[in-house]
Design a protein around this motif. Structure first.
Motif, short mmCIF file in Angstrom:
data_model
loop_
_atom_site.label_atom_id
_atom_site.label_comp_id
_atom_site.label_asym_id
_atom_site.label_seq_id
_atom_site.Cartn_x
_atom_site.Cartn_y
_atom_site.Cartn_z
N PRO A 102 -17.23 36.77 29.84
CA PRO A 102 -15.79 36.55 30.02
C PRO A 102 -15.18 35.60 28.99
N CYS A 103 -15.99 34.79 28.34
CA CYS A 103 -15.48 33.82 27.38
C CYS A 103 -15.45 34.35 25.95
N LEU A 104 -15.99 35.54 25.71
CA LEU A 104 -16.08 36.05 24.34
C LEU A 104 -14.71 36.25 23.70
N HIS A 105 -13.71 36.60 24.48
CA HIS A 105 -12.38 36.79 23.89
C HIS A 105 -11.84 35.49 23.31
N ARG A 106 -12.34 34.37 23.79
CA ARG A 106 -11.89 33.08 23.27
C ARG A 106 -12.48 32.81 21.89
N LEU A 107 -13.52 33.52 21.51
CA LEU A 107 -14.16 33.32 20.21
C LEU A 107 -13.79 34.41 19.23
N SER A 108 -12.66 35.07 19.44
CA SER A 108 -12.25 36.12 18.52
C SER A 108 -11.85 35.50 17.17
N TYR A 109 -11.90 36.32 16.15
CA TYR A 109 -11.55 35.85 14.80
C TYR A 109 -10.13 35.28 14.77
N GLU A 110 -9.22 35.96 15.40
CA GLU A 110 -7.82 35.53 15.36
C GLU A 110 -7.64 34.15 16.00
N ARG A 111 -8.29 33.93 17.14
CA ARG A 111 -8.15 32.63 17.82
C ARG A 111 -8.81 31.51 17.03
N LEU A 112 -10.00 31.77 16.48
CA LEU A 112 -10.67 30.74 15.69
C LEU A 112 -9.91 30.46 14.41
N HIS A 113 -9.33 31.49 13.81
CA HIS A 113 -8.53 31.31 12.60
C HIS A 113 -7.30 30.46 12.90
N ALA A 114 -6.63 30.76 14.00
CA ALA A 114 -5.45 29.97 14.38
C ALA A 114 -5.84 28.53 14.69
N PHE A 115 -6.98 28.33 15.32
CA PHE A 115 -7.45 26.97 15.62
C PHE A 115 -7.73 26.20 14.33
N ALA A 116 -8.39 26.86 13.37
CA ALA A 116 -8.74 26.19 12.10
C ALA A 116 -7.53 25.98 11.20
N ALA A 117 -6.40 26.58 11.52
CA ALA A 117 -5.21 26.43 10.69
C ALA A 117 -4.52 25.08 10.89
N HIS A 118 -4.86 24.35 11.92
CA HIS A 118 -4.25 23.04 12.17
C HIS A 118 -4.89 21.99 11.26
N TRP A 119 -4.06 21.10 10.72
CA TRP A 119 -4.55 20.09 9.77
C TRP A 119 -5.61 19.15 10.34
N PRO A 120 -5.46 18.68 11.57
CA PRO A 120 -6.52 17.80 12.10
C PRO A 120 -7.86 18.53 12.23
N VAL A 121 -7.82 19.80 12.56
CA VAL A 121 -9.05 20.59 12.67
C VAL A 121 -9.67 20.78 11.29
N LYS A 122 -8.83 21.06 10.31
CA LYS A 122 -9.32 21.20 8.94
C LYS A 122 -10.00 19.92 8.47
N ALA A 123 -9.35 18.79 8.75
CA ALA A 123 -9.94 17.51 8.35
C ALA A 123 -11.27 17.28 9.04
N GLY A 124 -11.33 17.59 10.33
CA GLY A 124 -12.58 17.44 11.07
C GLY A 124 -13.67 18.35 10.53
N LEU A 125 -13.31 19.58 10.19
CA LEU A 125 -14.30 20.50 9.62
C LEU A 125 -14.81 20.03 8.28
N VAL A 126 -13.93 19.49 7.46
CA VAL A 126 -14.36 18.96 6.16
C VAL A 126 -15.34 17.80 6.36
N VAL A 127 -15.04 16.93 7.31
CA VAL A 127 -15.94 15.80 7.58
C VAL A 127 -17.30 16.30 8.06
N VAL A 128 -17.30 17.22 9.02
CA VAL A 128 -18.57 17.72 9.56
C VAL A 128 -19.37 18.48 8.49
#
Length: 106
Positions: A31-57
């Motif tokens: 039931p949770c797989l739809h939350r991991l779709s490409y579109e949702r993850l792409h939209a999540f990664a589009a936010h600047w704080p998330v981008k900064a966190g990803l660069v750090v990690v």
């Protein structure tokens, strides 16, 4: 013979438990797989704080891996530490730079 039957029964019981565990996890995960779709993850990664966190990690992971590779090379007898350090840290820098560039494109 008695011990062999117990071992076989124990293995079958363990396999049954693993099947039950896998089935239970599927009930949770499917039931949770739809939350991991490409579109949702792409939209999540589009936010600047998330981008900064990803660069750090990503950056810290690459620098940690580079340092571990450097130490491993030394432990394996490669005594050209300056050359090894230059190569592995340049790779970490390149990977971190690539992560920054790719995340800026999102």
């Amino acid at each position: 013979h008695h011990l062999a039957r117990r071992a076989t029964a124990g293995a079958a019981d363990s396999a049954g438990r693993l099947d039950h565990l896998a089935e239970s996890m599927a009930w949770i995960a499917v039931p949770c797989l739809h939350r991991l779709s490409y579109e949702r993850l792409h939209a999540f990664a589009a936010h600047w704080p998330v981008k900064a966190g990803l660069v750090v990690v990503i950056g810290l992971s690459l620098w940690s891996a580079a340092h571990r590779l450097r130490i491993t090379c030394y432990d394996l007898g490669v005594r050209a530490d300056a050359a090894v350090a230059a190569i592995v840290y340049a790779g970490a820098l390149a990977g971190t730079g690539a992560a920054v560039l790719y995340l800026l494109r999102i």
